[in-house]
Design a protein around this motif. Sequence first.
Motif, PDB file in Angstrom:
ATOM      1  N   ASN A  79       0.784  -1.149   0.021  1.00 29.03           N
ATOM      2  CA  ASN A  79       0.012   0.028   0.138  1.00 29.03           C
ATOM      3  C   ASN A  79       0.788   1.345  -0.197  1.00 29.03           C
ATOM      4  O   ASN A  79       0.532   2.314  -0.694  1.00 29.03           O
ATOM      5  N   ILE A 130      -1.239  -7.062  -6.839  1.00 26.75           N
ATOM      6  CA  ILE A 130      -2.334  -6.832  -6.311  1.00 26.75           C
ATOM      7  C   ILE A 130      -3.415  -8.008  -6.854  1.00 26.75           C
ATOM      8  O   ILE A 130      -4.055  -8.888  -6.062  1.00 26.75           O
ATOM      9  N   TRP A 134      -5.425 -11.012  -4.604  1.00 25.71           N
ATOM     10  CA  TRP A 134      -6.734 -11.066  -4.304  1.00 25.71           C
ATOM     11  C   TRP A 134      -7.695 -11.839  -5.173  1.00 25.71           C
ATOM     12  O   TRP A 134      -8.463 -12.645  -5.024  1.00 25.71           O
ATOM     13  N   TYR A 191      -8.911   1.834  -2.706  1.00 23.31           N
ATOM     14  CA  TYR A 191      -8.449   0.634  -2.438  1.00 23.31           C
ATOM     15  C   TYR A 191      -7.774   0.321  -1.135  1.00 23.31           C
ATOM     16  O   TYR A 191      -8.033  -0.356  -0.529  1.00 23.31           O
ATOM     17  N   ASP A 195      -8.803  -2.012   2.004  1.00 21.68           N
ATOM     18  CA  ASP A 195      -7.988  -2.953   2.452  1.00 21.68           C
ATOM     19  C   ASP A 195      -7.686  -2.870   3.914  1.00 21.68           C
ATOM     20  O   ASP A 195      -7.569  -3.860   4.409  1.00 21.68           O
ATOM     21  N   LYS A 196      -7.447  -1.566   4.271  1.00 20.73           N
ATOM     22  CA  LYS A 196      -7.257  -1.334   5.787  1.00 20.73           C
ATOM     23  C   LYS A 196      -8.519  -2.031   6.672  1.00 20.73           C
ATOM     24  O   LYS A 196      -8.087  -2.089   7.475  1.00 20.73           O
ATOM     25  N   LEU A 200     -11.768  -6.242   1.682  1.00 23.57           N
ATOM     26  CA  LEU A 200     -11.130  -7.060   0.830  1.00 23.57           C
ATOM     27  C   LEU A 200     -11.044  -8.309   1.223  1.00 23.57           C
ATOM     28  O   LEU A 200     -11.167  -9.437   0.560  1.00 23.57           O
ATOM     29  N   THR A 201     -10.712  -8.551   2.438  1.00 22.36           N
ATOM     30  CA  THR A 201     -10.428  -9.984   2.688  1.00 22.36           C
ATOM     31  C   THR A 201     -11.852 -10.739   2.863  1.00 22.36           C
ATOM     32  O   THR A 201     -11.924 -11.994   2.599  1.00 22.36           O
ATOM     33  N   PRO A 208      -4.282 -12.169   2.806  1.00 24.14           N
ATOM     34  CA  PRO A 208      -3.260 -11.530   1.938  1.00 24.14           C
ATOM     35  C   PRO A 208      -1.889 -12.135   2.570  1.00 24.14           C
ATOM     36  O   PRO A 208      -1.294 -12.111   1.779  1.00 24.14           O
TER      37      PRO A 208
END
Length: 347
Positions: A79, A130, A134, A191, A195-196, A200-201, A208
């Motif tokens: 990131n 990335i 993912w 994005y 993610d933070k 996304l997880t 990740p």
Amino acid sequence: MVPGGKKQLALKMFVLFLVMTPYFSLFYQFDTIGSLGPELEQEAGISISQIGQLYLAYGLVTVPVALTSGVLIDKLGLNSMIIISSTPICIGALLISIAGAQKPALFWLMFVGRIFVGLCEALLVCQNTICGIWFQGYWRNISFSLSFLWAQVGTALVFALSPAVAHLGIGWALSAGFIISVFSIFSSVVYIIMDKRGFLTRLFEVNPLTSYRPKMKLRDVTKLPLTYWCLVIIRGSNAGAAFTFIMYGPSFLVATTNYDPQVSGFIISAMNLEALFGPIIGLFLDRYGRRPIIWCISCLTISISYLVLALEVLDPIFWILLVGFTYTVVNSSVTSCISLVGQVSFS
């Protein structure tokens, strides 16, 4: 039917769009100079040799950046590297638009701006990383295919848009690259926030931490076999041949035909849009094979095309489109082989 339903599909495509936007921005900015070649020569006092030097400025930093970007991603974090890589393209685009707005254009400032744009080559590595984290299974093929197509759309757009806007002023035409680069940073920030916060997880159901490969070291390149380097030479020489005409195509058409800069830009844009045939070509090659034979035919075809263009004996449009199609064929077949050879080498 896509697993997870339409909502999950839409969210994944939105994430992919965020990931691809910096890619699009980089390819757009790369060819802003070539797309305005005739205008830069006629109105800004930039010679054809100086246009080549501006492309050289970009290339001066791309090699060391590409070689070290994998190591920097491991040390600084993905990131952080996205933001670090995205920032110079905004600075470079701004400097180029300011320099191009002057009469005559400030060549030295454009040169510095192109160096800043070249520093963003690490974005390509970040984007590929990335996608590898993912997008698993069939989503990985989709992500890489759409990324390549979206990048070529960026190249096609700059050749269609810049000459059309140039009548307002070269500075205005160049400023479009700055606006797109700012939007790409905004996409990257969105994005990173997703993610933070762990979104996304949950969306991709991927951890990740387990998706990262072992940390890269520069000496790892010595493990790559001769086959890998042969494929790189084929890919690089073919891309270099295609990019050379993309750089000088508009100026060539204006000088050798009756086409005006805007029509010339549309022709080069159509050449880049042939990348849309990439997935179809890839499916054909996967089914019938014989890639080395196709590579030889493609290299011969592009050589003949350049010979015809150099002699100026026939209408250039067909041969220009043939160069673009040949580049798409080689890119669609060689790139996947490079990934396969590299994966086998480190497995």
